[in-house]
Scaffold this motif. Sequence first.
Motif, PDB file in Angstrom:
ATOM      1  N   LEU A  44     -26.090 -13.594 -42.860  1.00  0.00           N
ATOM      2  CA  LEU A  44     -26.212 -13.531 -41.725  1.00  0.00           C
ATOM      3  C   LEU A  44     -24.619 -14.730 -40.591  1.00  0.00           C
ATOM      4  O   LEU A  44     -24.417 -15.520 -42.156  1.00  0.00           O
ATOM      5  CB  LEU A  44     -27.489 -14.240 -40.836  1.00  0.00           C
ATOM      6  CG  LEU A  44     -28.374 -13.466 -40.645  1.00  0.00           C
ATOM      7  CD1 LEU A  44     -29.743 -13.935 -40.177  1.00  0.00           C
ATOM      8  CD2 LEU A  44     -27.775 -12.043 -40.535  1.00  0.00           C
ATOM      9  N   PRO A  45     -24.129 -14.207 -39.631  1.00  0.00           N
ATOM     10  CA  PRO A  45     -22.805 -14.552 -40.222  1.00  0.00           C
ATOM     11  C   PRO A  45     -23.741 -16.060 -38.294  1.00  0.00           C
ATOM     12  O   PRO A  45     -24.857 -16.193 -38.446  1.00  0.00           O
ATOM     13  CB  PRO A  45     -22.668 -13.674 -38.365  1.00  0.00           C
ATOM     14  CG  PRO A  45     -23.571 -13.015 -37.782  1.00  0.00           C
ATOM     15  CD  PRO A  45     -24.093 -12.912 -39.098  1.00  0.00           C
ATOM     16  N   ASN A  46     -22.566 -16.908 -38.344  1.00  0.00           N
ATOM     17  CA  ASN A  46     -23.839 -18.335 -37.212  1.00  0.00           C
ATOM     18  C   ASN A  46     -23.561 -17.944 -35.769  1.00  0.00           C
ATOM     19  O   ASN A  46     -22.758 -16.670 -35.694  1.00  0.00           O
ATOM     20  CB  ASN A  46     -22.132 -19.395 -37.541  1.00  0.00           C
ATOM     21  CG  ASN A  46     -22.168 -19.779 -38.675  1.00  0.00           C
ATOM     22  OD1 ASN A  46     -23.148 -19.962 -39.578  1.00  0.00           O
ATOM     23  ND2 ASN A  46     -21.507 -20.758 -38.566  1.00  0.00           N
ATOM     24  N   GLY A  47     -24.554 -18.255 -35.153  1.00  0.00           N
ATOM     25  CA  GLY A  47     -24.946 -17.733 -33.831  1.00  0.00           C
ATOM     26  C   GLY A  47     -26.316 -16.743 -34.048  1.00  0.00           C
ATOM     27  O   GLY A  47     -27.102 -17.038 -35.192  1.00  0.00           O
ATOM     28  N   ARG A  48     -26.344 -16.024 -33.028  1.00  0.00           N
ATOM     29  CA  ARG A  48     -28.155 -15.394 -32.914  1.00  0.00           C
ATOM     30  C   ARG A  48     -28.141 -14.010 -33.449  1.00  0.00           C
ATOM     31  O   ARG A  48     -27.605 -13.514 -32.816  1.00  0.00           O
ATOM     32  CB  ARG A  48     -28.368 -15.194 -31.286  1.00  0.00           C
ATOM     33  CG  ARG A  48     -29.436 -14.871 -31.130  1.00  0.00           C
ATOM     34  CD  ARG A  48     -29.776 -14.515 -29.511  1.00  0.00           C
ATOM     35  NE  ARG A  48     -31.022 -14.164 -29.437  1.00  0.00           N
ATOM     36  CZ  ARG A  48     -32.212 -14.031 -28.335  1.00  0.00           C
ATOM     37  NH1 ARG A  48     -31.712 -15.547 -27.774  1.00  0.00           N
ATOM     38  NH2 ARG A  48     -32.698 -13.597 -27.777  1.00  0.00           N
ATOM     39  N   THR A  49     -29.542 -13.824 -34.426  1.00  0.00           N
ATOM     40  CA  THR A  49     -29.547 -12.908 -34.710  1.00  0.00           C
ATOM     41  C   THR A  49     -30.884 -12.095 -33.680  1.00  0.00           C
ATOM     42  O   THR A  49     -31.846 -12.989 -34.563  1.00  0.00           O
ATOM     43  CB  THR A  49     -29.412 -12.455 -36.339  1.00  0.00           C
ATOM     44  OG1 THR A  49     -28.360 -13.180 -36.639  1.00  0.00           O
ATOM     45  CG2 THR A  49     -29.888 -11.259 -36.994  1.00  0.00           C
ATOM     46  N   GLU A  50     -30.501 -11.108 -33.388  1.00  0.00           N
ATOM     47  CA  GLU A  50     -32.342 -10.718 -32.880  1.00  0.00           C
ATOM     48  C   GLU A  50     -32.994  -9.782 -34.162  1.00  0.00           C
ATOM     49  O   GLU A  50     -32.817  -8.983 -34.516  1.00  0.00           O
ATOM     50  CB  GLU A  50     -32.111  -9.937 -31.773  1.00  0.00           C
ATOM     51  CG  GLU A  50     -31.345 -10.615 -30.550  1.00  0.00           C
ATOM     52  CD  GLU A  50     -31.139 -10.050 -29.123  1.00  0.00           C
ATOM     53  OE1 GLU A  50     -31.881  -8.799 -29.016  1.00  0.00           O
ATOM     54  OE2 GLU A  50     -30.681 -10.080 -28.705  1.00  0.00           O
ATOM     55  N   VAL A  51     -33.861 -10.569 -33.920  1.00  0.00           N
ATOM     56  CA  VAL A  51     -35.166  -9.499 -35.096  1.00  0.00           C
ATOM     57  C   VAL A  51     -36.234  -8.088 -33.924  1.00  0.00           C
ATOM     58  O   VAL A  51     -36.149  -7.579 -34.585  1.00  0.00           O
ATOM     59  CB  VAL A  51     -36.036 -11.045 -35.656  1.00  0.00           C
ATOM     60  CG1 VAL A  51     -37.008  -9.605 -36.746  1.00  0.00           C
ATOM     61  CG2 VAL A  51     -34.393 -11.392 -36.866  1.00  0.00           C
ATOM     62  N   ALA A  52     -36.601  -9.294 -32.068  1.00  0.00           N
ATOM     63  CA  ALA A  52     -37.422  -8.470 -32.107  1.00  0.00           C
ATOM     64  C   ALA A  52     -36.998  -9.049 -30.352  1.00  0.00           C
ATOM     65  O   ALA A  52     -37.851 -10.173 -29.913  1.00  0.00           O
ATOM     66  CB  ALA A  52     -39.108  -8.787 -32.433  1.00  0.00           C
ATOM     67  N   GLY A  53     -35.649  -9.342 -30.101  1.00  0.00           N
ATOM     68  CA  GLY A  53     -35.223  -8.989 -28.785  1.00  0.00           C
ATOM     69  C   GLY A  53     -35.738 -11.141 -28.602  1.00  0.00           C
ATOM     70  O   GLY A  53     -35.579 -11.077 -29.195  1.00  0.00           O
ATOM     71  N   ASP A  54     -36.325 -11.313 -27.327  1.00  0.00           N
ATOM     72  CA  ASP A  54     -36.037 -12.756 -27.489  1.00  0.00           C
ATOM     73  C   ASP A  54     -38.220 -12.878 -27.961  1.00  0.00           C
ATOM     74  O   ASP A  54     -38.044 -13.867 -28.255  1.00  0.00           O
ATOM     75  CB  ASP A  54     -36.819 -12.879 -25.566  1.00  0.00           C
ATOM     76  CG  ASP A  54     -35.235 -12.722 -24.977  1.00  0.00           C
ATOM     77  OD1 ASP A  54     -34.149 -13.087 -25.748  1.00  0.00           O
ATOM     78  OD2 ASP A  54     -35.523 -12.643 -24.169  1.00  0.00           O
ATOM     79  N   ALA A  55     -38.488 -12.262 -28.724  1.00  0.00           N
ATOM     80  CA  ALA A  55     -40.004 -12.487 -28.897  1.00  0.00           C
ATOM     81  C   ALA A  55     -39.744 -13.256 -30.304  1.00  0.00           C
ATOM     82  O   ALA A  55     -40.356 -13.854 -30.978  1.00  0.00           O
ATOM     83  CB  ALA A  55     -41.236 -11.591 -29.289  1.00  0.00           C
TER      84      ALA A  55
END
Length: 159
Positions: A44-55
């Motif tokens: 994964l790159p640095n930062g946010r990775t979404e799995v299930a939106g905000d959940a």
Amino acid sequence: MGQLPGKDRIMITDTLQNLPRYRGLHKNLDTAIDWLQHHDLNALPNGRTEVAGDAVFINVMDADLREGEGAAFEYHRRYADLQIDLTGGEHWGWAVSGSEEKPFDAAGDIGFVAGPEQAGGVLGEGRFALFLPGEPHKPSCRTPDCGSLRKAVVKIEML
């Protein structure tokens, strides 16, 4: 010292190999466990990775570690933190309660408290720590062998 929101204090630390044993504690934790079983966090790159939106989402970062002595504990009301070191190893601390240092930031879902550490350990080498909402925890603390690391924090909504 006041009690923080959240009635249960069950911080969990274990090996990543055993993570599937914790299925059934919460549906969003199950989602995170299933995703982690089929994906490589190191890719994964640095930062946010979404799995299930905000959940369920993952924040990957490179971090310089701080001194643990005197550092504040953080806590959340909405999210659990599943902390996983990808390189290096950090000390973490955990507390049952603490005194508020400043007002809780609801938009950032973070508050800070001061108080004594009741438990602690070192991550890295295939271990994780899961801190539930309301549990004061002190991540990203220096160890004798490590001053910086790459880590993933899986944010798991527990409402």
